[in-house]
Motif scaffolding. Structure first.
Motif, PDB file in Angstrom:
ATOM      1  N   SER A 168      58.045 -42.629  71.414  1.00  0.00           N
ATOM      2  CA  SER A 168      58.827 -43.660  70.746  1.00  0.00           C
ATOM      3  C   SER A 168      59.397 -43.107  69.448  1.00  0.00           C
ATOM      4  N   GLY A 169      60.297 -43.888  68.846  1.00  0.00           N
ATOM      5  CA  GLY A 169      60.834 -43.515  67.544  1.00  0.00           C
ATOM      6  C   GLY A 169      62.271 -43.049  67.537  1.00  0.00           C
ATOM      7  N   GLY A 170      62.860 -42.896  68.711  1.00  0.00           N
ATOM      8  CA  GLY A 170      64.250 -42.472  68.767  1.00  0.00           C
ATOM      9  C   GLY A 170      65.185 -43.557  68.268  1.00  0.00           C
ATOM     10  N   GLY A 171      66.437 -43.192  68.097  1.00  0.00           N
ATOM     11  CA  GLY A 171      67.429 -44.153  67.648  1.00  0.00           C
ATOM     12  C   GLY A 171      68.735 -43.493  67.299  1.00  0.00           C
ATOM     13  N   LEU A 172      69.638 -44.301  66.751  1.00  0.00           N
ATOM     14  CA  LEU A 172      70.952 -43.823  66.320  1.00  0.00           C
ATOM     15  C   LEU A 172      70.944 -43.667  64.806  1.00  0.00           C
ATOM     16  N   VAL A 173      71.233 -42.445  64.352  1.00  0.00           N
ATOM     17  CA  VAL A 173      71.251 -42.168  62.916  1.00  0.00           C
ATOM     18  C   VAL A 173      72.495 -41.363  62.581  1.00  0.00           C
ATOM     19  N   GLN A 174      72.734 -41.221  61.293  1.00  0.00           N
ATOM     20  CA  GLN A 174      73.849 -40.405  60.842  1.00  0.00           C
ATOM     21  C   GLN A 174      73.363 -38.999  60.489  1.00  0.00           C
ATOM     22  N   ALA A 175      74.281 -38.072  60.490  1.00  0.00           N
ATOM     23  CA  ALA A 175      73.950 -36.698  60.114  1.00  0.00           C
ATOM     24  C   ALA A 175      73.310 -36.683  58.727  1.00  0.00           C
ATOM     25  N   GLY A 176      72.221 -35.928  58.612  1.00  0.00           N
ATOM     26  CA  GLY A 176      71.496 -35.840  57.358  1.00  0.00           C
ATOM     27  C   GLY A 176      70.312 -36.780  57.264  1.00  0.00           C
ATOM     28  N   ASP A 177      70.265 -37.756  58.142  1.00  0.00           N
ATOM     29  CA  ASP A 177      69.168 -38.717  58.129  1.00  0.00           C
ATOM     30  C   ASP A 177      67.892 -38.115  58.720  1.00  0.00           C
ATOM     31  N   VAL A 197      67.532 -39.706  70.952  1.00  0.00           N
ATOM     32  CA  VAL A 197      67.953 -39.523  69.563  1.00  0.00           C
ATOM     33  C   VAL A 197      69.440 -39.230  69.565  1.00  0.00           C
ATOM     34  N   THR A 198      70.186 -40.035  68.846  1.00  0.00           N
ATOM     35  CA  THR A 198      71.633 -39.840  68.750  1.00  0.00           C
ATOM     36  C   THR A 198      71.994 -39.688  67.273  1.00  0.00           C
ATOM     37  N   VAL A 199      72.650 -38.587  66.963  1.00  0.00           N
ATOM     38  CA  VAL A 199      73.037 -38.307  65.580  1.00  0.00           C
ATOM     39  C   VAL A 199      74.559 -38.299  65.503  1.00  0.00           C
ATOM     40  N   SER A 200      75.090 -39.201  64.727  1.00  0.00           N
ATOM     41  CA  SER A 200      76.548 -39.288  64.576  1.00  0.00           C
ATOM     42  C   SER A 200      76.993 -38.467  63.364  1.00  0.00           C
ATOM     43  N   SER A 201      78.207 -37.961  63.460  1.00  0.00           N
ATOM     44  CA  SER A 201      78.729 -37.105  62.370  1.00  0.00           C
ATOM     45  C   SER A 201      79.436 -37.931  61.306  1.00  0.00           C
ATOM     46  N   VAL A 249      50.807 -37.247  68.832  1.00  0.00           N
ATOM     47  CA  VAL A 249      51.553 -36.136  68.258  1.00  0.00           C
ATOM     48  C   VAL A 249      52.836 -36.699  67.657  1.00  0.00           C
ATOM     49  N   TYR A 250      53.243 -36.135  66.551  1.00  0.00           N
ATOM     50  CA  TYR A 250      54.419 -36.601  65.829  1.00  0.00           C
ATOM     51  C   TYR A 250      55.458 -35.484  65.711  1.00  0.00           C
ATOM     52  N   LEU A 251      56.693 -35.885  65.554  1.00  0.00           N
ATOM     53  CA  LEU A 251      57.753 -34.940  65.227  1.00  0.00           C
ATOM     54  C   LEU A 251      58.582 -35.552  64.107  1.00  0.00           C
ATOM     55  N   GLN A 252      58.406 -35.038  62.913  1.00  0.00           N
ATOM     56  CA  GLN A 252      59.208 -35.470  61.780  1.00  0.00           C
ATOM     57  C   GLN A 252      60.490 -34.658  61.769  1.00  0.00           C
ATOM     58  N   MET A 253      61.612 -35.330  61.847  1.00  0.00           N
ATOM     59  CA  MET A 253      62.908 -34.665  61.932  1.00  0.00           C
ATOM     60  C   MET A 253      63.729 -35.025  60.701  1.00  0.00           C
ATOM     61  N   ASN A 254      63.998 -34.034  59.878  1.00  0.00           N
ATOM     62  CA  ASN A 254      64.800 -34.215  58.670  1.00  0.00           C
ATOM     63  C   ASN A 254      66.108 -33.457  58.808  1.00  0.00           C
ATOM     64  N   GLY A 255      67.084 -33.845  58.021  1.00  0.00           N
ATOM     65  CA  GLY A 255      68.357 -33.156  58.061  1.00  0.00           C
ATOM     66  C   GLY A 255      68.976 -33.115  59.440  1.00  0.00           C
ATOM     67  N   LEU A 256      68.950 -34.236  60.126  1.00  0.00           N
ATOM     68  CA  LEU A 256      69.433 -34.260  61.503  1.00  0.00           C
ATOM     69  C   LEU A 256      70.917 -33.914  61.582  1.00  0.00           C
ATOM     70  N   GLU A 274      74.198 -31.909  66.725  1.00  0.00           N
ATOM     71  CA  GLU A 274      73.701 -31.085  67.830  1.00  0.00           C
ATOM     72  C   GLU A 274      72.233 -31.341  68.148  1.00  0.00           C
ATOM     73  N   ASP A 275      71.547 -32.149  67.363  1.00  0.00           N
ATOM     74  CA  ASP A 275      70.184 -32.561  67.691  1.00  0.00           C
ATOM     75  C   ASP A 275      70.163 -33.740  68.671  1.00  0.00           C
ATOM     76  N   THR A 276      71.325 -34.281  68.976  1.00  0.00           N
ATOM     77  CA  THR A 276      71.411 -35.403  69.903  1.00  0.00           C
ATOM     78  C   THR A 276      70.887 -35.000  71.270  1.00  0.00           C
ATOM     79  N   ALA A 277      69.902 -35.739  71.762  1.00  0.00           N
ATOM     80  CA  ALA A 277      69.262 -35.420  73.034  1.00  0.00           C
ATOM     81  C   ALA A 277      68.205 -36.473  73.340  1.00  0.00           C
TER      82      ALA A 277
END
Length: 123
Positions: free
Chosen positions: A6-15, A119-123, A78-85, A88-91
């Motif tokens: 869980s934890g995915g979503g739509l974020v902006q680049a850098g989030d 996880v979707t990262v918009s530019s 298990v966790y995955l902290q993702m910074n500076g998205l 190209e991390d969209t998947a």
């Protein structure tokens, strides 16, 4: 072993986002746990893995310095902290468990898989 990510979503680049994956069933803190991802039209690729104790980790070059994998064996999570998205991390991100003792990066080495979280990262 069942894995629920869980934890995915739509974020902006850098989030930032934090993914979680809870293991249930015949769980064991002796499993290596990992995250993989698969973008549309691409093969599933290794992102990060963590050893049984949490003392060792391995990251794909593309995420080093931005992503951090961790685990809480008391919670079988298990966790995955993702910074500076980046876009190209969209998947779809999948958690996986390997009953072996070594950290592997090949998907075929992993025995159990979660259903994935997008996880979707918009530019």
């Amino acid at each position: 072993v069942q894995l629920q990510a869980s934890g995915g979503g739509l974020v902006q680049a850098g989030d930032s986002l934090r993914l979680s994956c809870v293991a249930s069933g015949r769980t064991s803190s002796t499993y290596v746990m990992a995250w993989f991802r698969q973008a549309p039209g691409k093969e599933r690729e290794f992102v990060a893995a963590i050893s049984r104790s949490g003392g060792s980790t391995n990251y794909a070059d593309s995420v080093k310095g931005r992503f951090t994998i961790s685990r809480d064996n008391a919670k079988n999570t298990v966790y995955l902290q993702m910074n500076g998205l980046k876009p190209e991390d969209t998947a779809v991100y999948y958690c996986a468990v390997d009953r072996g003792s070594l950290i592997e990066i090949r998907p075929g080495s992993y025995d159990y898989w979660g259903q994935g979280t997008l996880v979707t990262v918009s530019s």
